[in-house]
Every structure is written in C-alpha cells, then in structure tokens.
Design an enzyme around this catalytic site. Structure first.
Site, PDB file in Angstrom:
ATOM      1  N   GLN B 124       0.838  -1.191   0.000  1.00 47.31           N
ATOM      2  CA  GLN B 124       0.000   0.000   0.000  1.00 47.31           C
ATOM      3  C   GLN B 124       0.876   1.244   0.000  1.00 47.31           C
ATOM      4  OE1 GLN B 124      -2.060   0.444   3.689  1.00 47.31           O
ATOM      5  NE2 GLN B 124      -3.458   2.017   2.951  1.00 47.31           N
ATOM      6  N   GLY B 125       0.621   2.149  -0.916  1.00 47.96           N
ATOM      7  CA  GLY B 125       1.361   3.406  -0.958  1.00 47.96           C
ATOM      8  C   GLY B 125       0.446   4.570  -0.656  1.00 47.96           C
ATOM      9  N   SER B 159       4.289  -1.927   4.479  1.00 49.23           N
ATOM     10  CA  SER B 159       4.577  -3.332   4.769  1.00 49.23           C
ATOM     11  C   SER B 159       4.538  -4.129   3.475  1.00 49.23           C
ATOM     12  CB  SER B 159       3.540  -3.907   5.733  1.00 49.23           C
ATOM     13  OG  SER B 159       3.552  -3.180   6.936  1.00 49.23           O
ATOM     14  N   GLU B 242      -9.944  -1.847   5.197  1.00 51.50           N
ATOM     15  CA  GLU B 242      -8.840  -2.060   6.126  1.00 51.50           C
ATOM     16  C   GLU B 242      -9.373  -2.114   7.557  1.00 51.50           C
ATOM     17  OE1 GLU B 242      -6.005   1.187   6.541  1.00 51.50           O
ATOM     18  OE2 GLU B 242      -4.460  -0.238   7.143  1.00 51.50           O
ATOM     19  N   GLU B 367      -5.986   8.429  17.573  1.00 48.44           N
ATOM     20  CA  GLU B 367      -6.609   9.757  17.587  1.00 48.44           C
ATOM     21  C   GLU B 367      -7.603   9.883  16.423  1.00 48.44           C
ATOM     22  OE1 GLU B 367      -3.371   9.119  17.940  1.00 48.44           O
ATOM     23  OE2 GLU B 367      -3.071   9.754  20.009  1.00 48.44           O
TER      24      GLU B 367
END
Lengths: 281, 384
Positions: B124-125, B159, B242, B367
């Site tokens: 994932q970018g 990752s 996700e 947060e």
C-alpha cells in the site's frame, strides 16, 4: 452463531422502554399487570427476556425490589429481596428476604442511610427462617448477570446524556462536542459501555443456557459492566461541567447507583481474582 | 440468541481445523517476529487453493462467497493453531475489495485470482513523510502524460513492499484541484524501472516495513482505478475495508497473545495478587472484544452493514495489546531486559512489546479512530 435478541425480545424492549419512560418507578402491582413478575418462574420466558427488562430498568434508575424478586425466583405471592454483602436492598418494600444460606426470612430490620438514596438498604434483625427453593450458586449467577445488565443501562444513559449535552452546549463559539478533548473522552465511555454490554449479554445467555463457562461469564460481565458504568458517569459529569455536579441534575443519581453496583457482590478485583484462580489453576 | 456454532458452522470449523493440522508447515507456529519466508508463501498458496484465502469474496472473483461467520471461524482456528496468516493481507483486505468496487472488468480479471493464490503480493502506498493521517496532503505526483501516468515521489510505512509485485498508490493527480478532488489512485508495478524500495528498521530492530521511492515511473493508463481526481473516494473504499474486516483478525491475534500470557503466568507461577488481577483483566478484555465482534458480525449478517459497536475494534485491540505485552515483561521480571528473553520464549515478549507501540499508529492512529467514532457513530459535531 447468532448474537442478537429475538424480534419478540426487541418488541419487549420497545414496550419496556416506552412504559418505563412514562413510569420510571412502577409498583409491583403495575409490573404484575405487565406480566413481568414471576417471569423466570413462568416457564414461558428465558433469562434473556428478563435481561431485556433488567437493562431497561437500569436506564431509568428503577428504585424498587422487582429485579431481586425475579432473581430470587421463589414461589408464592411474597415480594422478595436478597441480602447482599450483609445488607438488604428495598427492605421496607418487600415481605421476605433470601439469604446466602438459602433461607427465607421475614423482612424485619432497620433501614440505614445510603449514598444512593434510592436503595432502601436495611439490616435484617433476627427472624424466623425457613428453607428457600433453589441453590445460592444459581441465585448468585443470576444476580451477577442482573447487576451487570442494570449497569449497562446506567452506563448507556449516562453516555447518552453527555452526548446530547456536548452536541448542544457552545463555548468559544463552538459546540463543545467538536473539541477532541471532550469527544475522545466520550468515545472512551461509549466504547467501555459497549464492550461491557457484550459481556453482559454473553453472561445472560450463559445463565439462560447454563453454559459451562457461566461462572467466568458472570464474573467478567459484572466486574466490567459496573466499572464501565462508573467510568461513563464520571466522564459524563466532567463533560457536563458545573451542571453535572449539581444535586438538581439526574447524573449524580446515576453515578451513585453505578458506585453501588461496582461494590455489590464484590468489587471487580474480587471477581478477577476468581477468574485468575480458574485460568491459572 | 445462540452463541454456539450452528451445525453447519461446526462442520466448517472442523474442516478448517483438519486442514490446518494437515497443511501447516513445520516451525511456522510459535515464531516470534513476523517474517516473510518461502514457507509463508507456500502456506498462503495452500490457503488459496483450499478456498480459504477469499472466503467472503464473491464467487465470480474466485472467492468462496461464504458468510462472514466462516471468515470469523477461519481466523479463530488460525489463531488457535498459531498459524501465520496469508501473505497477501494487503491484497486480500484492501487492494482486492477496492478493485472489486472500482476496477474495470479487465483489472478484475487480471489481478484478483492471483491475490488469492499469493502469486502476486501487494503493498500500500498511502502515507508519506508529510502526509500521514492527512492523506489529502499527498505530494507524490501522478502526472497524466497522455498515453501514460508519470509517478514521482515517496511513500512510507509500506509493509510487504520489499516482496510486493504491485502497489495501490494514491497521489496528487491535479495540483490545482481543491482538496479531496486532487487525488488519483493507480496500480503500480513494483518491478517497473524507477521504483526503489528501502527497508525501514523499526524499534524492534526488524525491517517489517519500507520506504518506496518513485522516480519517473511510467504507469500504463489502464492501471487507473476510478477517474483522475477520484482518488479520495477510491481510497476511502480501501480504508473502509482495512478497518472493517480487521476486527476478527485482531481478536484472533489477541487470543494468541492471551493464551501465551496465561501460559507464561503459569510457568512463572505468578502468585502476586496484583499481577493476577491484571492477567485476569486481559482475559476479560479479550472476551469483551470477541463478543463485541460477534454482535457486530450478527448485525452484518442480518443487515449487510456491520454494527456500530464494532467500529472501535482496532482502537480497543491496540490498547489491549500494548497493556498485555507490558504485563508479560513485568511477569518476566529481570529477564525482561534480555533481548533473547533469558531462556523465556526467545525474546518473543520483548519483541512484541516494542512492536505493539505501532499498533496505535498503523491503520489509522487512535486519535483518528476516536474522531471517526465520535463523528460517525456518536454523531458529535466535526472537529475539523
């Protein structure tokens, strides 16, 4: 796997909520008319049906002996309370009292002053006793689950009050709920209550099904739900600011009930000690 | 309400358990830090071939079209066996669902089945040095050159990038467009000229994730997902997946951690009442997370939309895991400072405790997650 209440139980919840909003302090006669008294003895309902009512009673800070009468589940027309940690809630509103040695005794004794003024807590005086039905093991399980459910009702209501307040109150030209310091604190209250709700429903199901994990479930649920209710009340009082600290605002009554629930049948650490004994043996 | 498996679920659980027993490569259980070894790829292929990789994917894309409860059971059984998860987690949980939602028929045909079989690994970018939680501030340039896109920029915390074949990349498509309308989302071949991956060593000492540098990388036009300028909406699909499908996987990994914690407490003969109280609390917190996931799953099964109570799963899990791993170190006592554990579990807890600090940062910081719950679940006014 189905972790939801049945449509009939959801109907019961709606009915209970509407009734209790109009009558937050119903008499045993009113509750009998609704068909709620003796619900666990009737054979037509399970502990999950009772669970719905217990939680809804918690939401309105019900101040009578109904829950304990159902948990005691004794035959006859008496209204029962249960001696908890040496004290009898609603002593003056009941005719019989169940003690941990599974004796039924007349409801005589003196009422004591309590922080939560709605408890009607009394000390039993020496009295004639006779054996009661059932086992304390079962009564205690039902009681822990009922206390957990009541705590979930309290915690939910306290959180809702804070959300309504934070969504309306303005300071510095903005709704205070838009400030992350307030919002995140209320998220923590909401999350703690929802987590404990899952435990309370698990406990209720375990009691209804006499599941093999029932003792772990009721210990986990009662300790966590009561602590979550206390947390939610404290965060709600804080979010309300000064008004939340006043006698006229209902929050302090929720808070005091939550504090009572936290200690009733043992504080969290006592239940966790029991859980640890079971897991680490 | 019935918290037991239905007969059909029980049969599936049995089937999964037998599959794991027969197929789990030796030594993959009880490994400490996450590694990416050939054994994991072989294991992933077996999961794909058996139909377990895409349990909830629709059948038309090579999935099993199974109910969400099967996914939950599968993850529980993986955890019970301490088996590694499929290598293609980014593909399965993020790239795949995004391609299903936004992809062309050609893209679906080209990419989806290879994700299931772990033939192609995805990364994932999204995050950049100056665009972390604030994805819309992305500066990686995705320039439309007519017959191709030209990509220049840098991504971080990626990752699997060092073994990945493809990257889902979000970047600045139109610098002049207003915020949230300026992004473009493309699929980038990680083997293309101009893509450079550098491992980033974490506080654990392990290079689990990477930086990716893009220098004049040519991306074919057919690799666009959605339209130019629609990258924000496409990215929200990715992030929804996700966060949405993660709950059960997280509860399963926490289940493993609690089992290990209980084993450690027994092994060290913990008698201190305060430590015992804290051990019991971690067990209780696990049950709370697990049953909250079940509640959310029931709502998802009945309505197609996960219940709101599940939205905090990742938030809760991360804080539980941080507390639990620190507790384990405290139980280890003076051994806590020995990187190999001084004979206890090969330094597993030391590694896990440090790794857990990332849990409240990755996949949405705590947060940001609290903002999301406040605004979308509790209906509080927006903070920004």
């Amino acid at each position: 796997m189905d972790f939801s209440f049945s449509p009939e139980q959801e109907d019961l919840r709606r009915e209970a909520r509407a009734f209790l909003e109009a009558n937050p302090s119903p008499s045993m006669e009113q509750l009998t008319e609704l068909g709620w008294v003796g619900i666990l003895r009737s054979g037509d309902f399970s502990f999950l049906d009772a669970a719905v009512i217990f939680e809804e009673l918690g939401r309105v800070l019900y101040d009578g002996p109904y829950v304990l009468n159902e948990v005691a589940a004794q035959p006859g027309d008496d209204v029962w309370s249960i001696e908890i940690d040496g004290f009898v809630p609603h002593l003056e509103k009941v005719t019989r009292v169940l003690t941990a040695d599974m004796q039924g005794t007349g409801a005589a004794g003196e009422t004591v002053a309590t922080v939560d003024e709605s408890l009607g807590l009394g000390r039993l005086s020496a009295n004639g006793t006779e054996p009661a039905e059932g086992t304390w093991e079962d009564v205690r399980r039902r009681l822990l689950a009922a206390l957990a459910l009541e705590a979930v009702g309290i915690g939910s209501r306290a959180t809702e009050m804070a959300l309504a307040y934070a969504g309306g109150r303005e300071q510095f030209g903005r709704k205070i709920g838009s400030y992350q310091a307030i919002a995140h604190s209320l998220v923590d209250a909401y999350v703690a209550v929802e987590l404990s709700r899952s435990l309370a429903y698990w406990a209720a199901w375990s009691v209804a099904e006499q599941d093999e994990q029932v003792d772990l479930a009721v210990a986990a649920a009662k300790s966590q739900a009561a602590e979550a209710a206390v947390l939610a009340c404290e965060k709600s009082i804080q979010a309300h600011g000064g008004i939340g600290f006043t006698w006229e605002h209902p929050l302090h009554r929720y808070y005091k009930r939550a504090l009572w629930l936290e200690g009733a049948l043992g504080y969290g650490r006592e239940h966790r000690a029991q859980i640890a004994d079971s897991l680490l043996s | 309400m019935d918290l037991r498996d239905t007969p059909e679920e029980a049969a599936f659980r049995q089937e999964v358990r037998e599959f794991i027993g027969q197929n789990l490569p030796d030594g993959s259980a009880r490994r400490g830090a996450r590694r990416f070894e050939d054994a994991d790829r072989e294991w992933s292929r077996r999961l794909g071939a058996a139909g377990y990789a895409g349990l909830t994917w629709p059948k038309e894309y090579g999935g099993a079209g199974a109910p969400y409860s099967h996914q939950a059971i599968f993850l529980e059984e993986l955890a019970r066996a301490e088996a590694p998860s499929h290598l293609g987690v980014i593909g399965l949980g993020m790239a795949g669902p995004t391609i299903m939602a936004w992809g062309t028929p050609e893209q679906k045909e080209r990419y989806l089945s290879k994700i299931l079989m772990a033939d192609e690994i995805w990364c994932q970018g999204f995050s950049e040095p100056d665009a972390g939680s604030d994805l819309a501030a992305s500066r990686t340039r995705i320039e439309d050159k007519g017959d191709h896109f030209l990509v220049n920029g840098q991504k971080v915390w990626s990752s699997f990038a060092h073994i990945a074949d493809f990257c889902i990349l979000v970047g600045l498509g139109d610098p002049d467009a207003p915020r949230y309308k300026n992004l473009t989302y493309v699929i980038v071949d990680m083997h293309a000229p101009g893509v450079e991956v550098r491992p980033l060593v974490q506080i654990t000492g392990q290079p689990e994730f990477n930086e990716i540098f893009f220098t004049d990388v040519k991306v074919p036009k057919e690799n666009l997902l959605g339209q130019v300028g629609e990258g924000w909406q496409v990215a929200m699909t990715t992030l929804l997946h996700e966060r949405g499908t993660l709950g059960f996987a997280l509860a399963a990994t926490l289940d493993v951690a609690v089992r290990k914690l209980l084993a450690l407490a027994k092994e060290r003969n913990v008698t201190d009442p305060i430590l015992r109280d804290r051990v019991a609390r971690e067990w209780v917190e696990l049950q709370a997370l697990k049953y909250t996931n079940y509640r959310s799953l029931t709502t998802l099964t009945k309505t197609g939309i996960p219940g709101p109570e599940g939205s905090a799963s990742k938030l809760v899990w991360s804080e539980n895991n941080q507390r639990l791993t620190k507790l384990a170190l405290e139980i280890l006592g003076s051994h806590a400072h020995l990187s190999d554990g001084g004979g206890y579990a090969d330094g597993y807890w030391q590694d896990q405790q440090l790794r857990s600090r990332g849990n409240t940062i990755e996949a949405g910081t705590s947060e940001i997650l609290r903002n999301i719950v406040a605004e979308r679940v509790l209906g509080l006014p927006r903070s920004r």
